[in-house]
Design an enzyme around this catalytic site. Structure first.
Site, PDB file in Angstrom:
ATOM      1  N   CYS A  51      39.508   3.912  64.676  1.00 44.70           N
ATOM      2  CA  CYS A  51      39.831   4.571  63.387  1.00 44.70           C
ATOM      3  C   CYS A  51      39.513   3.646  62.220  1.00 44.70           C
ATOM      4  CB  CYS A  51      41.305   4.966  63.350  1.00 44.70           C
ATOM      5  SG  CYS A  51      41.781   6.054  64.690  1.00 44.70           S
TER       6      CYS A  51
HETATM    7  C1  BEZ Z   1      41.331   3.698  68.180  1.00 43.00           C
HETATM    8  O1  BEZ Z   1      41.155   4.191  67.077  1.00 43.00           O
HETATM    9  O2  BEZ Z   1      40.723   2.682  68.536  1.00 43.00           O
HETATM   10  C2  BEZ Z   1      42.301   4.262  69.138  1.00 43.00           C
HETATM   11  C3  BEZ Z   1      43.195   5.221  68.719  1.00 43.00           C
HETATM   12  C4  BEZ Z   1      44.092   5.758  69.615  1.00 43.00           C
HETATM   13  C5  BEZ Z   1      44.115   5.335  70.923  1.00 43.00           C
HETATM   14  C6  BEZ Z   1      43.205   4.380  71.337  1.00 43.00           C
HETATM   15  C7  BEZ Z   1      42.291   3.854  70.440  1.00 43.00           C
END
Ligand code: BEZ
Length: 243
Positions: free
Chosen positions: A72
């Site tokens: 994200c």
């Molecule tokens: C991420 O944005 O890296 C992420 C978000 C939720 C779970 C695992 C990874």
């Protein structure tokens, strides 16, 4: 005129107003062509009434799992880096996640330090994931509690023009988002369609029945018919039509 038919509620507990045309015997799930529902939500830039904020602009609205997560971070950083491109297309951006506004603001500080640009678009606190559930951003087989990476492109009349769904572990391409907005704007302006892998200035697909004189007037170039059902015209002088 709007009707309530299954009484969905936004994060502030207020009923979300859904247009009459969405009345179905099953729960509404947004589709291309639907008018996006109105809602009010807390964001990193203060409370936002969606229609008041969005109407008259193209909109890129996207969900993501949570603040302070790696994929994200790169997605929001990438949009922040490309902010002038969104502005150039007259497109507003709204992020959605259930992290609190304070968590998101702190996280935006990290993103600014990492990417050297501010996150100057609002990102909303979807309290309890109510909007995510309403908009089909929760895919429980992918993750029990976090929303997937779902994106909507809306036109200035608030009609849904494109929907993308990505899993939790795959970051979206900002270049692809911008490409789709450009393609939709081209379709609106010219009535043309874009071929596979189209990028700005590549040849575009036009109607078989359109008179050549009209094509030349509209595009400043003659068309080329490659198949009985495939006719192209160059989008710009930079690219030639394949022979
Ligand atoms: C991420 O944005 O890296 C992420 C978000 C939720 C779970 C695992 C990874």
């Amino acid at each position: 005129m709007t009707f309530q038919f299954f009484a969905p509620r936004g994060t502030d507990g207020a009923l979300l107003r859904v247009p009459q045309s969405f009345r179905r015997s099953v729960k509404w799930l947004p589709q291309i062509g639907d008018i996006f529902p109105d809602f009010t939500i807390e964001t990193t830039l203060g409370p936002l009434n969606f229609r008041n904020w969005a109407e008259g602009s193209w909109v890129y609205l996207f969900s993501h799992p949570a603040a302070h997560t790696p994929v994200c971070t790169t997605e929001v950083g990438s949009i922040a880096m490309h902010w002038p491109d969104f502005e150039g297309l007259g497109a507003k951006v709204l992020g959605f996640t259930s992290s609190s506004v304070d968590e998101q603001l702190e996280w935006h500080g990290d993103i600014q330090r990492l990417y050297g640009v501010p996150v100057c678009f609002p990102t909303a606190n979807d309290l309890g994931g109510a909007m995510a559930k309403f908009l089909g951003m929760r895919h429980e087989k992918e993750h029990k509690s976090w929303p997937i990476r779902k994106s909507f492109v809306l036109d200035p009349e608030m009609k849904i023009r494109a929907i993308f769904e990505y899993p939790i572990y795959i970051g979206r391409s900002t270049a692809e988002t911008l490409r789709v907005i450009k393609a939709l704007q081209l379709v609106n302006q010219t009535g043309a369609a874009t071929p596979a892998d189209w990028t700005e200035f590549d040849p575009i697909i036009i109607d078989i029945g359109e008179r050549e004189l009209e094509v030349v007037r509209k595009f400043g170039a003659v068309s080329r018919q490659l198949l009985p059902y495939l006719r192209l015209v160059r989008g710009d002088k930079r690219h030639e039509i394949p022979s």
